[in-house]
Design an enzyme around this catalytic site. Structure first.
Site, PDB file in Angstrom:
ATOM      1  N   ASP A 138       0.856  -1.191   0.000  1.00 48.99           N
ATOM      2  CA  ASP A 138       0.000   0.000   0.000  1.00 48.99           C
ATOM      3  C   ASP A 138       0.890   1.239   0.000  1.00 48.99           C
ATOM      4  O   ASP A 138       1.289   1.721   1.051  1.00 48.99           O
ATOM      5  CB  ASP A 138      -0.898  -0.083   1.249  1.00 48.99           C
ATOM      6  CG  ASP A 138      -1.762   1.148   1.444  1.00 48.99           C
ATOM      7  OD1 ASP A 138      -1.849   1.977   0.515  1.00 48.99           O
ATOM      8  OD2 ASP A 138      -2.365   1.253   2.532  1.00 48.99           O
ATOM      9  N   ASN A 159       0.307   4.385  -0.744  1.00 43.95           N
ATOM     10  CA  ASN A 159      -0.199   5.692  -0.289  1.00 43.95           C
ATOM     11  C   ASN A 159      -0.926   5.610   1.052  1.00 43.95           C
ATOM     12  O   ASN A 159      -1.661   6.522   1.423  1.00 43.95           O
ATOM     13  CB  ASN A 159      -1.089   6.339  -1.360  1.00 43.95           C
ATOM     14  CG  ASN A 159      -2.289   5.459  -1.682  1.00 43.95           C
ATOM     15  OD1 ASN A 159      -2.381   4.318  -1.210  1.00 43.95           O
ATOM     16  ND2 ASN A 159      -3.215   5.970  -2.467  1.00 43.95           N
ATOM     17  N   ASP A 207      -3.543   4.025   2.336  1.00 42.17           N
ATOM     18  CA  ASP A 207      -4.996   4.205   2.460  1.00 42.17           C
ATOM     19  C   ASP A 207      -5.694   2.894   2.827  1.00 42.17           C
ATOM     20  O   ASP A 207      -6.918   2.795   2.772  1.00 42.17           O
ATOM     21  CB  ASP A 207      -5.584   4.806   1.171  1.00 42.17           C
ATOM     22  CG  ASP A 207      -5.462   3.859  -0.013  1.00 42.17           C
ATOM     23  OD1 ASP A 207      -4.843   2.775   0.130  1.00 42.17           O
ATOM     24  OD2 ASP A 207      -5.981   4.195  -1.098  1.00 42.17           O
ATOM     25  N   ASP A 213      -1.731  -1.203  -3.981  1.00 42.29           N
ATOM     26  CA  ASP A 213      -1.952  -0.477  -5.232  1.00 42.29           C
ATOM     27  C   ASP A 213      -0.852  -0.763  -6.258  1.00 42.29           C
ATOM     28  O   ASP A 213       0.139  -1.438  -5.956  1.00 42.29           O
ATOM     29  CB  ASP A 213      -2.056   1.033  -4.960  1.00 42.29           C
ATOM     30  CG  ASP A 213      -1.012   1.489  -3.956  1.00 42.29           C
ATOM     31  OD1 ASP A 213       0.173   1.173  -4.172  1.00 42.29           O
ATOM     32  OD2 ASP A 213      -1.371   2.133  -2.939  1.00 42.29           O
ATOM     33  N   HIS A 262      -5.221 -17.189  -5.204  1.00 44.99           N
ATOM     34  CA  HIS A 262      -6.234 -16.367  -4.543  1.00 44.99           C
ATOM     35  C   HIS A 262      -7.555 -17.099  -4.351  1.00 44.99           C
ATOM     36  O   HIS A 262      -8.478 -16.556  -3.756  1.00 44.99           O
ATOM     37  CB  HIS A 262      -6.454 -15.089  -5.377  1.00 44.99           C
ATOM     38  CG  HIS A 262      -7.074 -15.408  -6.710  1.00 44.99           C
ATOM     39  ND1 HIS A 262      -6.388 -16.085  -7.702  1.00 44.99           N
ATOM     40  CD2 HIS A 262      -8.313 -15.182  -7.201  1.00 44.99           C
ATOM     41  CE1 HIS A 262      -7.181 -16.253  -8.744  1.00 44.99           C
ATOM     42  NE2 HIS A 262      -8.359 -15.711  -8.468  1.00 44.99           N
ATOM     43  N   ASP A 263      -7.667 -18.315  -4.868  1.00 43.24           N
ATOM     44  CA  ASP A 263      -8.890 -19.103  -4.701  1.00 43.24           C
ATOM     45  C   ASP A 263      -8.715 -20.238  -3.699  1.00 43.24           C
ATOM     46  O   ASP A 263      -9.576 -21.115  -3.594  1.00 43.24           O
ATOM     47  CB  ASP A 263      -9.323 -19.698  -6.057  1.00 43.24           C
ATOM     48  CG  ASP A 263      -9.846 -18.622  -7.005  1.00 43.24           C
ATOM     49  OD1 ASP A 263     -10.400 -17.622  -6.525  1.00 43.24           O
ATOM     50  OD2 ASP A 263      -9.692 -18.797  -8.225  1.00 43.24           O
TER      51      ASP A 263
HETATM   52  C1  GLC Z   1     -12.078 -17.492 -11.375  1.00 40.48           C
HETATM   53  C2  GLC Z   1     -11.285 -16.664 -10.383  1.00 40.48           C
HETATM   54  C3  GLC Z   1     -12.063 -16.522  -9.111  1.00 40.48           C
HETATM   55  C4  GLC Z   1     -13.379 -15.853  -9.415  1.00 40.48           C
HETATM   56  C5  GLC Z   1     -14.125 -16.591 -10.511  1.00 40.48           C
HETATM   57  C6  GLC Z   1     -15.261 -15.772 -11.027  1.00 40.48           C
HETATM   58  O1  GLC Z   1     -12.273 -18.778 -10.948  1.00 40.48           O
HETATM   59  O2  GLC Z   1     -10.038 -17.247 -10.175  1.00 40.48           O
HETATM   60  O3  GLC Z   1     -11.369 -15.804  -8.143  1.00 40.48           O
HETATM   61  O4  GLC Z   1     -14.167 -15.794  -8.247  1.00 40.48           O
HETATM   62  O5  GLC Z   1     -13.293 -16.862 -11.621  1.00 40.48           O
HETATM   63  O6  GLC Z   1     -14.779 -14.697 -11.785  1.00 40.48           O
END
Ligand code: GLC
Length: 547
Positions: free
Chosen positions: A22, A24, A26, A30, A321-322
């Site tokens: 981050d 800046n 906030d 970014d 991230h999933d």
């Molecule tokens: C993909 C992304 C996931 C998102 C999904 C819907 O699987 O990796 O994070 O929620 O698509 O866009």
């Protein structure tokens, strides 16, 4: 002059931009934050960065709900910031891979707003509508829970959404959709983007009526639509990398959609390990305490041992991230935290396919502790509480919180842990959009840079090794055998022109016997004493030889 490295030789690093740095102060990470940390990323040996969506968004599904494909969410910065980042990345020989959300747009996207303003507007055709729902359609669930059809009172019609209600599926049968997406690619290509991750591509063709199968995977027109799109979008562009995201892709599908006449992407994300530890019934919203570590081999083996699977065709990963953090999920958070993180890294880097590191993995970041329902930010988690706790009562609130602490996506979306100071050095102290990981005083970049036996330094070593002229042919181009030994050890044998890299991975908290390969040179060990031990591997001791 930029050196061109072929994509199969590259190492990818994935960034969840809201949580990287981050700049800046906030509360949100970014683009300038990424630019500031490019030297760090370069020092790891990274060649390409895949950045999760940075477009204008309501951030209901972490930016996968796009409001405008040609602008940047104000929390992330501006297009100018993005251009600056690309230029700085280029100077360091780093490519940027843009996340292209093809299947759906946000309910705040201009197209959808026009589509529901009047059925006469041309944008109305960009989506999938019903005046009435059939019995099957009434029961069709969406991936994030609840019905897949939502009523719009202003036009008295239902729209289709495979993910959340605010992610409206585009009608890929309409030529304007394909053209609009082609323009998105042109826009970012012009700015300098050369890699494109195509989100959820297996879903873009839907076969209705849907019956009981509602995931709409690899529908009958997926090839036709994507090939049309690829031709329009990529035909006159050079050295493009396309990373297709098709969750759960099987070997058969990989060979069909990655090669030959039905090819729709040059590379696919390899989901072999994704499911390990998830509930059979409720996926990452639940947990399977009896998950079997042997699945690391059994699920990956077919991809490794099939010679049609070339190294450029797949991208392997531990977490993203999933998912939650790999070490909390599968490894050891305590005594053998360091060794288990290194063992997983060694397994990832020893296999055929492009390795992708998820930010924070290189320092062994762990799941944080979310105490309460309100601590979660992910739409999947929020909906799961509504659907599985409040409505269907599949789990109690306590159970849901417990399971989300194991497998929920927010676990891997907390701020990068840069140092042991306020907010883990992510910013200067303003409250962050999601909590900071509890482990940051111990687990952070600064600490690990100072410790030669750290996980971070191990990642640097293994990346260097994969790029070393002597080993790279074996590790990148070599054949791959992935065996489960009787005593539970994994054996990986890579071979190229008679030269071999032999790896033993111990993912157990147990001592295991093994045979040290004859006339072999020890390259790397997950234990810091680097001992070529006496035909025994200690807990989470994994070891790599060259012969
Ligand atoms: C993909 C992304 C996931 C998102 C999904 C819907 O699987 O990796 O994070 O929620 O698509 O866009």
């Amino acid at each position: 002059m930029q050196k061109t490295i072929s994509w199969k030789n590259k190492i990818i690093y994935q960034i969840f931009p809201r949580s990287f740095y981050d700049s800046n102060n906030d509360g949100d990470g970014d683009i300038n934050g990424i630019t500031k940390k490019l030297d760090y990323i370069k020092s790891l040996g990274i060649d390409a960065i895949w950045i999760c969506p940075i477009y204008d968004t309501n951030f209901e599904d972490a930016g996968y709900d796009v409001k405008d494909y040609k602008s940047v969410w104000k929390q992330f910065g501006t297009i100018e910031d993005f251009k600056k980042m690309i230029n700085e990345a280029k100077k360091r020989n780093i490519d940027i891979i843009m996340d292209i959300v093809l299947n759906h747009v946000s309910n705040q996207h201009e197209w959808f707003l026009k589509a529901i303003e009047s059925t006469n507007n041309k944008e109305h055709n960009y989506f999938i509508w019903r005046k009435k729902l059939s019995k099957e359609e009434k029961n069709a669930p969406s991936i994030f829970g609840g019905s897949a059809w939502e009523f719009v009172p202003s036009i008295k019609k239902y729209y289709f959404h495979l993910f959340s209600t605010s992610q409206i599926d585009l009608n890929w049968e309409h030529p304007d959709t394909i053209k609009a997406m082609k323009e998105v690619i042109d826009f970012w290509y012009k700015i300098g983007v050369r890699g494109f991750r195509l989100d959820a591509i297996k879903h873009i063709s839907k076969d209705f009526p849907e019956g009981i199968k509602t995931s709409h995977s690899w529908g009958s027109k997926v090839v036709k639509n994507l090939q049309k799109f690829n031709k329009l979008a990529f035909k006159n562009k050079k050295n493009i990398f396309i990373l297709g995201e098709a969750s759960g892709i099987t070997l058969k599908e990989l060979l069909k959609y990655g090669k030959g006449k039905d090819k729709v992407s040059t590379n696919f994300y390899n989901f072999s390990w994704w499911w390990i530890g998830w509930s059979k019934k409720t996926g990452r919203n639940g947990y399977n305490p009896n998950w079997n570590y042997k699945n690391f081999v059994t699920k990956m083996k077919p991809f490794q041992e099939n010679n049609e699977v070339t190294p450029e065709l797949i991208t392997n990963f531990l977490s993203n991230h999933d998912t939650s953090r790999a070490i909390s999920r599968w490894g050891n958070e305590n005594t053998f935290w360091n060794e288990s993180a290194k063992s997983f890294a060694m397994m990832l880097f020893s296999l055929k396919g492009i390795p992708c590191i998820y930010y924070g993995e290189e320092i062994g970041m762990l799941n944080p502790i979310f105490n309460l329902r309100k601590d979660f930010r992910d739409v999947d988690a929020i909906n799961a509480y509504k659907n599985m706790v409040d409505n269907k009562k599949i789990y109690s609130e306590y159970e849901m919180t417990k399971y989300h602490n194991i497998n929920g996506r927010d676990n891997s979306r907390t701020p990068m842990q840069w140092n042991s100071l306020i907010n883990a050095g992510f910013n200067k102290g303003i409250k962050t959009w999601i909590k900071i990981g509890d482990s940051f005083k111990k687990i952070n970049v600064k600490n690990q840079l100072q410790n030669k036996n750290s996980i971070l330094n191990f990642y640097k070593k293994i990346i260097k090794l994969r790029k070393n002229d002597k080993y790279k042919y074996i590790l990148v181009d070599g054949t791959s055998k992935f065996n489960l030994l009787k005593n539970g050890l994994f054996e990986i044998i890579r071979e190229y022109n008679g030269k071999k890299i032999v790896v033993y991975i111990n993912l157990l908290n147990k001592i295991k016997n093994y045979q040290i390969p004859k006339n072999a040179k020890l390259l790397l060990s997950s234990w810091s004493d680097n001992k070529k031990s006496d035909n025994k591997l200690r807990s989470y001791e994994s070891i790599m030889f060259y012969k």
